[in-house]
Design an enzyme around this catalytic site. Sequence first.
Site, PDB file in Angstrom:
ATOM      1  N   GLY A 324       0.821  -1.203   0.000  1.00  0.00           N
ATOM      2  CA  GLY A 324       0.000   0.000   0.000  1.00  0.00           C
ATOM      3  C   GLY A 324       0.855   1.252   0.000  1.00  0.00           C
ATOM      4  O   GLY A 324       0.544   2.241  -0.669  1.00  0.00           O
ATOM      5  N   TRP A 327       2.345   1.649  -3.441  1.00  0.00           N
ATOM      6  CA  TRP A 327       1.323   2.097  -4.391  1.00  0.00           C
ATOM      7  C   TRP A 327       1.229   3.624  -4.414  1.00  0.00           C
ATOM      8  O   TRP A 327       0.978   4.236  -5.456  1.00  0.00           O
ATOM      9  CB  TRP A 327      -0.043   1.519  -4.007  1.00  0.00           C
ATOM     10  CG  TRP A 327      -1.173   2.000  -4.868  1.00  0.00           C
ATOM     11  CD1 TRP A 327      -1.564   1.475  -6.066  1.00  0.00           C
ATOM     12  CD2 TRP A 327      -2.047   3.101  -4.612  1.00  0.00           C
ATOM     13  NE1 TRP A 327      -2.628   2.174  -6.570  1.00  0.00           N
ATOM     14  CE2 TRP A 327      -2.948   3.187  -5.700  1.00  0.00           C
ATOM     15  CE3 TRP A 327      -2.159   4.028  -3.577  1.00  0.00           C
ATOM     16  CZ2 TRP A 327      -3.950   4.157  -5.774  1.00  0.00           C
ATOM     17  CZ3 TRP A 327      -3.160   4.993  -3.647  1.00  0.00           C
ATOM     18  CH2 TRP A 327      -4.036   5.051  -4.738  1.00  0.00           C
ATOM     19  N   HIS A 328       1.476   4.246  -3.244  1.00  0.00           N
ATOM     20  CA  HIS A 328       1.314   5.698  -3.178  1.00  0.00           C
ATOM     21  C   HIS A 328       2.410   6.456  -3.918  1.00  0.00           C
ATOM     22  O   HIS A 328       2.211   7.621  -4.282  1.00  0.00           O
ATOM     23  CB  HIS A 328       1.264   6.158  -1.722  1.00  0.00           C
ATOM     24  CG  HIS A 328      -0.085   5.988  -1.093  1.00  0.00           C
ATOM     25  ND1 HIS A 328      -0.474   4.822  -0.473  1.00  0.00           N
ATOM     26  CD2 HIS A 328      -1.143   6.831  -1.007  1.00  0.00           C
ATOM     27  CE1 HIS A 328      -1.710   4.965  -0.026  1.00  0.00           C
ATOM     28  NE2 HIS A 328      -2.153   6.152  -0.341  1.00  0.00           N
ATOM     29  N   GLY A 329       3.560   5.844  -4.113  1.00  0.00           N
ATOM     30  CA  GLY A 329       4.581   6.575  -4.846  1.00  0.00           C
ATOM     31  C   GLY A 329       5.921   5.889  -4.800  1.00  0.00           C
ATOM     32  O   GLY A 329       6.133   4.925  -4.063  1.00  0.00           O
ATOM     33  N   PHE A 501      -0.092  10.527  -7.231  1.00  0.00           N
ATOM     34  CA  PHE A 501      -0.065   9.092  -6.959  1.00  0.00           C
ATOM     35  C   PHE A 501      -0.742   8.327  -8.079  1.00  0.00           C
ATOM     36  O   PHE A 501      -0.822   7.145  -8.061  1.00  0.00           O
ATOM     37  CB  PHE A 501      -0.733   8.773  -5.626  1.00  0.00           C
ATOM     38  CG  PHE A 501      -0.141   9.571  -4.483  1.00  0.00           C
ATOM     39  CD1 PHE A 501       1.224   9.766  -4.408  1.00  0.00           C
ATOM     40  CD2 PHE A 501      -0.953  10.138  -3.528  1.00  0.00           C
ATOM     41  CE1 PHE A 501       1.779  10.509  -3.370  1.00  0.00           C
ATOM     42  CE2 PHE A 501      -0.410  10.873  -2.478  1.00  0.00           C
ATOM     43  CZ  PHE A 501       0.961  11.061  -2.400  1.00  0.00           C
TER      44      PHE A 501
END
Length: 501
Positions: A324, A327-329, A501
């Site tokens: 997770g 996934w954000h960056g 993102f």
Amino acid sequence: MLFNSLEFIFLFLPTTIFIFFFLGKYGYQRLAVAWLVIASLFFYGWWNPRYLLLLLGSIALNFFIGSTLNQELNSPVRKKTLIILGIIANLIILGCFKYANFFVSSAADILGINFNFQKIILPLGISFFTFQQITYLVDSYCGETKNTKFLDYCLFITFFPKLISGPIVHHSEVMPQFTDKTVYRFNLENMAVGITIFSLGLFKKVVFADNIAAYASPVFNTAASGIFPTFLESWVGALAYTLQLYFDFSGYSDMAIGIARMFGIKLPVNFFSPYKASSISDFWRRWHITLSNFLRDYLYIPLGGNRKGEIRRSLNLMITMLLGGIWHGEGWQFVFWGGLHGTYLSINHEWNVLQKKYDLKTDNWLSLKLGWFITFVAVVFGWVFFRAENMATAFIIVKGMIGLNGFLFSTQIIESGLKKAIIDISILLAIVWLTPNVQEWMGKYDPVFNYEKVKKLSSNSLFWSRLQWQPNQTYALVISVLTVIALLHLTKVSEFLYFQF
């Protein structure tokens, strides 16, 4: 095109709504759907037309795979192989655009070489429309998307209110609503509810989020340049960013929900007062809800969830939160942030086990407030890594927050001074902690899809329930004033934080 731009508010949105209901009024429902797809593609292409090809190619690929999965394949193995290949193909596309820069630069740092690599531009919304298409493939594998036509699938993916930054929706949550003929008829109540939610989201973005950012950015920029902010400066920066991120992303989500409601469509809720959470598990039930649900349903549970013992549950939580975070960056700070929350959640679950084992009573006022305080402070420390440009910058600010950089406050970093910063941050914290969220305020009119499911998280304040929104002159005046104030703040257009993102 941004929701908080004049061309969107005064040209794109009213034109799209007018033509959609004009076609619907005369029975051209399929043309209305086609118009909405065209408008959504125009909305996406406004940013960079070249990436329309990527979006359309991704749609065509996933529709083909989904349609094949919906057919009666003779072999379960072939069906399972196909969905695995489909998910891998989506993740490879996402990985190439989102993480190629990170992996190449990390490899160069480890090997100690100077590699000249042209940075790949991240296509807008790729993380969101990729995850949404994965949900479609899984739903198709389960036989829940049969008879979906290509035009409808295009609308499902490109519907512009949620295309760029979510909410991440399931096919079953949105598309059945488009089969309802009443959606194509102009509805005054839907329009009033939609405009109200959109206006509140716009106000949160341009008045709250953009202004409080003036305290966060200088502190993080100063730390990035190697200067150590003091205790007070670090906390001002961290709290300001905590509020900026909340009002920015929840404002965007409100605007998306409001726009969709103008078309008669209810999107799922994405935020429900996360800073009122009494535990970190409670926080993730309230923050970016659709992403949390996606990670739970498509990663945590398939890994085994809590079905294989305490150690395995902690491991599954850590893997889920690490992915997770990634996934954000791109960047190790996102990996660390995900790992930090994985650790928080593991501790939270172990604490729950101890509570049950020793029959500890923690539902009293003091325990709940202590849990809320610890949760909020833990989340604020996590946001420092989420915001910082790199790990070194984050640790400089964390050191400041625990008093290792001194305690004095100067106006060299935050020019407006300590007093104004504390007043502004205190006002926004009071709003976050003491007032109802938009969904609670609009509760009488079912503002979001399956509102009853999240309603149980509400504080059920009798005082605020008496002030719920109603379509009357008083509330029309209040919303008009807020809208005018928001529009007057549109002197410069700022992007939403989650666009990166």
